[in-house]
Scaffold this motif. Sequence first.
Motif, mmCIF file in Angstrom:
data_model
loop_
_atom_site.group_PDB
_atom_site.id
_atom_site.type_symbol
_atom_site.label_atom_id
_atom_site.label_comp_id
_atom_site.label_asym_id
_atom_site.label_seq_id
_atom_site.Cartn_x
_atom_site.Cartn_y
_atom_site.Cartn_z
ATOM 1 N N ASN A 67 1.063 -1.406 6.532
ATOM 2 C CA ASN A 67 0.192 -1.684 5.470
ATOM 3 C C ASN A 67 -1.470 -1.551 5.522
ATOM 4 O O ASN A 67 -1.916 -0.943 4.582
ATOM 5 N N PHE A 68 -1.868 -2.226 6.693
ATOM 6 C CA PHE A 68 -3.084 -1.699 7.088
ATOM 7 C C PHE A 68 -3.837 -0.219 7.094
ATOM 8 O O PHE A 68 -4.788 0.013 6.461
ATOM 9 N N ILE A 69 -2.950 0.254 7.814
ATOM 10 C CA ILE A 69 -3.175 1.897 7.866
ATOM 11 C C ILE A 69 -3.475 2.406 6.472
ATOM 12 O O ILE A 69 -4.254 3.063 6.502
ATOM 13 N N HIS A 70 -2.616 2.098 5.648
ATOM 14 C CA HIS A 70 -2.503 2.717 4.197
ATOM 15 C C HIS A 70 -3.578 1.928 3.442
ATOM 16 O O HIS A 70 -3.469 2.350 2.172
ATOM 17 N N ARG A 71 -4.363 1.129 3.743
ATOM 18 C CA ARG A 71 -5.497 0.592 2.934
ATOM 19 C C ARG A 71 -6.304 1.699 2.848
ATOM 20 O O ARG A 71 -6.961 2.436 3.732
ATOM 21 N N PRO A 72 -6.920 2.205 1.589
ATOM 22 C CA PRO A 72 -7.536 3.561 1.453
ATOM 23 C C PRO A 72 -8.760 3.666 2.443
ATOM 24 O O PRO A 72 -8.858 4.788 3.203
ATOM 25 N N ASN A 92 0.806 -1.136 0.087
ATOM 26 C CA ASN A 92 0.124 -0.001 0.031
ATOM 27 C C ASN A 92 0.691 1.242 -0.049
ATOM 28 O O ASN A 92 0.275 2.379 -0.100
ATOM 29 N N LEU A 93 2.088 1.126 -0.019
ATOM 30 C CA LEU A 93 3.143 2.323 -0.109
ATOM 31 C C LEU A 93 2.769 2.999 -1.622
ATOM 32 O O LEU A 93 3.177 4.154 -1.725
ATOM 33 N N LYS A 94 2.065 2.456 -2.395
ATOM 34 C CA LYS A 94 1.898 2.899 -4.029
ATOM 35 C C LYS A 94 0.611 4.082 -3.608
ATOM 36 O O LYS A 94 0.760 4.756 -4.514
ATOM 37 N N TYR A 95 0.103 4.094 -2.306
ATOM 38 C CA TYR A 95 -0.911 5.376 -2.480
ATOM 39 C C TYR A 95 -0.561 6.434 -1.970
ATOM 40 O O TYR A 95 -1.018 7.369 -1.622
ATOM 41 N N ILE A 96 0.973 6.343 -1.235
ATOM 42 C CA ILE A 96 1.494 7.606 -0.866
ATOM 43 C C ILE A 96 1.619 8.775 -1.546
ATOM 44 O O ILE A 96 2.173 8.523 -2.838
ATOM 45 N N ILE A 133 -9.343 2.365 5.169
ATOM 46 C CA ILE A 133 -9.024 2.255 6.412
ATOM 47 C C ILE A 133 -8.273 3.631 6.843
ATOM 48 O O ILE A 133 -8.678 4.486 7.714
ATOM 49 N N TYR A 134 -7.507 4.270 5.815
ATOM 50 C CA TYR A 134 -7.033 5.513 6.096
ATOM 51 C C TYR A 134 -8.151 6.706 6.117
ATOM 52 O O TYR A 134 -8.032 7.654 6.634
ATOM 53 N N ALA A 135 -9.090 6.065 5.352
ATOM 54 C CA ALA A 135 -10.391 7.289 5.289
ATOM 55 C C ALA A 135 -10.770 7.412 6.878
ATOM 56 O O ALA A 135 -11.375 8.451 7.046
ATOM 57 N N GLU A 136 -10.972 6.365 7.310
ATOM 58 C CA GLU A 136 -11.487 6.281 8.819
ATOM 59 C C GLU A 136 -10.585 6.997 9.642
ATOM 60 O O GLU A 136 -10.953 7.854 10.491
ATOM 61 N N PHE A 137 -9.376 7.075 9.647
ATOM 62 C CA PHE A 137 -8.636 7.801 10.425
ATOM 63 C C PHE A 137 -8.649 9.396 10.073
ATOM 64 O O PHE A 137 -8.591 10.005 10.798
ATOM 65 N N LEU A 138 -8.803 9.771 8.891
ATOM 66 C CA LEU A 138 -8.844 11.003 8.319
ATOM 67 C C LEU A 138 -10.146 11.634 8.868
ATOM 68 O O LEU A 138 -10.410 12.721 9.475
ATOM 69 N N ASP A 139 -11.420 10.764 8.611
ATOM 70 C CA ASP A 139 -12.600 11.228 9.314
ATOM 71 C C ASP A 139 -12.789 11.418 10.866
ATOM 72 O O ASP A 139 -13.262 12.284 11.325
ATOM 73 N N GLU A 140 -11.966 10.544 11.390
ATOM 74 C CA GLU A 140 -12.000 10.602 12.995
ATOM 75 C C GLU A 140 -11.434 12.075 13.310
ATOM 76 O O GLU A 140 -11.913 12.638 14.220
#
Length: 352
Positions: free
Chosen positions: A284-289, A110-114, A291-298
């Motif tokens: 890798n889990f954190i940068h699953r899109p 998921n580094l590809k999403y950075i 999942i990362y969206a949850e982090f941003l919304d929080e």
Amino acid sequence: MHKTNIRMLVLCSLIASMALIGCKKSNLVNGKLYLYNWTYYTPDSVIEQFEKETGIDVIIDNFASNEEMFAKVMAGGNEGYDIIFPSSDYTSIMIKLGMLEEIDHSKVPNLKYINPLIKEKATYDSNFRYSVPYFMGSSGIAVNKAYAPANYNKDWSIFADKRMAGRMSMLDDMREVMGGALKYLGYSGNTTDEAQLQQALDLIVNEWKPNIVKFDSESFAKSFARGEFWVSQCYPENVFSEIPEEKWGDIDFFIPPEGGMMYIDNMVIPKGSRNYDSALKFINFIHRPEIYAEFLDEFGFPPTTNTKAEKYMKNHNYFFTAEDMKNSDNIMDLGIDLEKYNNIWQTIRYQM
């Protein structure tokens, strides 16, 4: 049934039970992941989903500043941690000191999403050899339009506006304040040139400081929300968390066009981690899109870091975007030249 057989049955049962306990204990030891992160920076929902998917228990300790984290790590307190979350300047220091494990990119697809912008800004580790970005953010300037004059300047010169003298605050942060002055003057926010630093000192002391109530990094958001401050250098999440959403329209938050000081918080694996593979799974889990969206919304953060998270987000009221930071400078480790800043900051804060 003979007593001998009963004794043998009990003995076998006891041995089996002990074996199961041993297996369970082993699984628990190997099934834990120890994080050392900033306070209130890890959503519970994300942790719970990771635990559910992997069976790995996550234990989190918190720190309030890079300095606190680094002091503990240097004192040997990093033993047992599997992921630490330093900002870029301290990530740089930890890399130089050989304190970090290399990141196995084959296990973090998921580094590809950075966001590619981070590679440009993360000069301390642009290929993510030792670190993976957690969030790229920035300070900026918040203006309460209900009180401020309508024709204020949307750049660093706002702090020289005498019409709002006694109604402004800046962060009690050496690099943020001096960085803002340096960027306004057209210099790097990480410069070590003494003539440029002197110009920044003169600007802050002679033009900005007379209008500022105080340098404040703790209570400024509450003061801003109460209308005591009309203009504050700030992190937007602090200010907007204190103001009812129906009044957000009164607040103008901007990153000056000449740029300011930004930050990249990272995930790193310290040398000696006993759960290296689990740490990579979490990163890798954190940068699953999604999942990362949850982090941003929080936390009400904008999608500056992960390029595919935005479409999964529920919140689309961003305080700033990655594009707003294109002229900003990432706070870097200055080594022995940091003392130049320390000396100037003492003059700014306590003299003149």
